[in-house]
Scaffold this motif. Sequence first.
Motif, short mmCIF file in Angstrom:
data_model
loop_
_atom_site.label_atom_id
_atom_site.label_comp_id
_atom_site.label_asym_id
_atom_site.label_seq_id
_atom_site.Cartn_x
_atom_site.Cartn_y
_atom_site.Cartn_z
N VAL A 21 7.48 19.18 -11.69
CA VAL A 21 6.74 19.74 -12.68
C VAL A 21 5.36 20.15 -11.96
O VAL A 21 4.75 21.39 -12.05
CB VAL A 21 6.70 19.18 -13.87
CG1 VAL A 21 5.77 19.86 -14.98
CG2 VAL A 21 8.04 19.06 -14.51
N TRP A 22 4.93 19.21 -11.28
CA TRP A 22 3.58 19.29 -10.50
C TRP A 22 3.45 20.50 -9.58
O TRP A 22 2.56 21.09 -9.60
CB TRP A 22 2.99 18.30 -9.97
CG TRP A 22 3.07 16.93 -10.97
CD1 TRP A 22 3.88 15.74 -11.10
CD2 TRP A 22 1.93 16.70 -11.88
NE1 TRP A 22 3.42 14.91 -12.11
CE2 TRP A 22 2.18 15.78 -12.43
CE3 TRP A 22 1.00 17.61 -12.45
CZ2 TRP A 22 1.34 15.25 -13.71
CZ3 TRP A 22 0.06 17.22 -13.37
CH2 TRP A 22 0.30 16.05 -14.08
N TRP A 23 4.59 20.81 -8.95
CA TRP A 23 4.56 22.03 -7.97
C TRP A 23 4.48 23.20 -9.08
O TRP A 23 3.69 24.21 -8.42
CB TRP A 23 5.94 21.99 -7.24
CG TRP A 23 5.96 21.16 -6.13
CD1 TRP A 23 4.74 20.82 -5.31
CD2 TRP A 23 6.83 20.34 -5.35
NE1 TRP A 23 5.19 19.87 -4.29
CE2 TRP A 23 6.42 19.83 -4.45
CE3 TRP A 23 8.40 20.55 -5.80
CZ2 TRP A 23 7.34 19.07 -3.41
CZ3 TRP A 23 9.16 19.87 -4.68
CH2 TRP A 23 8.50 19.19 -3.83
N VAL A 24 5.10 23.25 -10.19
CA VAL A 24 5.05 24.28 -11.02
C VAL A 24 3.41 24.54 -11.57
O VAL A 24 2.83 25.69 -11.38
CB VAL A 24 5.94 24.23 -11.97
CG1 VAL A 24 5.84 25.40 -13.18
CG2 VAL A 24 7.60 24.41 -11.69
N ALA A 25 2.96 23.40 -11.69
CA ALA A 25 1.23 23.39 -12.13
C ALA A 25 0.51 23.99 -11.07
O ALA A 25 -0.21 24.60 -11.32
CB ALA A 25 1.21 21.89 -12.66
#
Length: 97
Positions: A21-25
């Motif tokens: 999810v942090w990559w998406v952020a």
Amino acid sequence: MFVLLLILIAVLFGFGFLHPVWWVAAAVLVYGATRHGRDRGGGRSRGGSDLGDHRQPRDYRGYQERRDRQDRWDRRYSRQNRARWRREDRRDHDHHR
């Protein structure tokens, strides 16, 4: 400001190894930063604050400038032409008597 943004993106990318999810952020942040830079015409602003600075896209500003220039032209020359036409009508009317 740009350095802080790069650091934040790097940190979010690092956290992406823990949870994707942090990559998406990070991707959303990169997209937002590039989009914001493109809307501002690229480059840095000189002086002043960008807070509350709601600029219109460059092509719309050009359209507004052309439209305003055409309006001024129309007002200027339509007034002159109306006056000239009235004078010519009076001359024609007086001449035919």
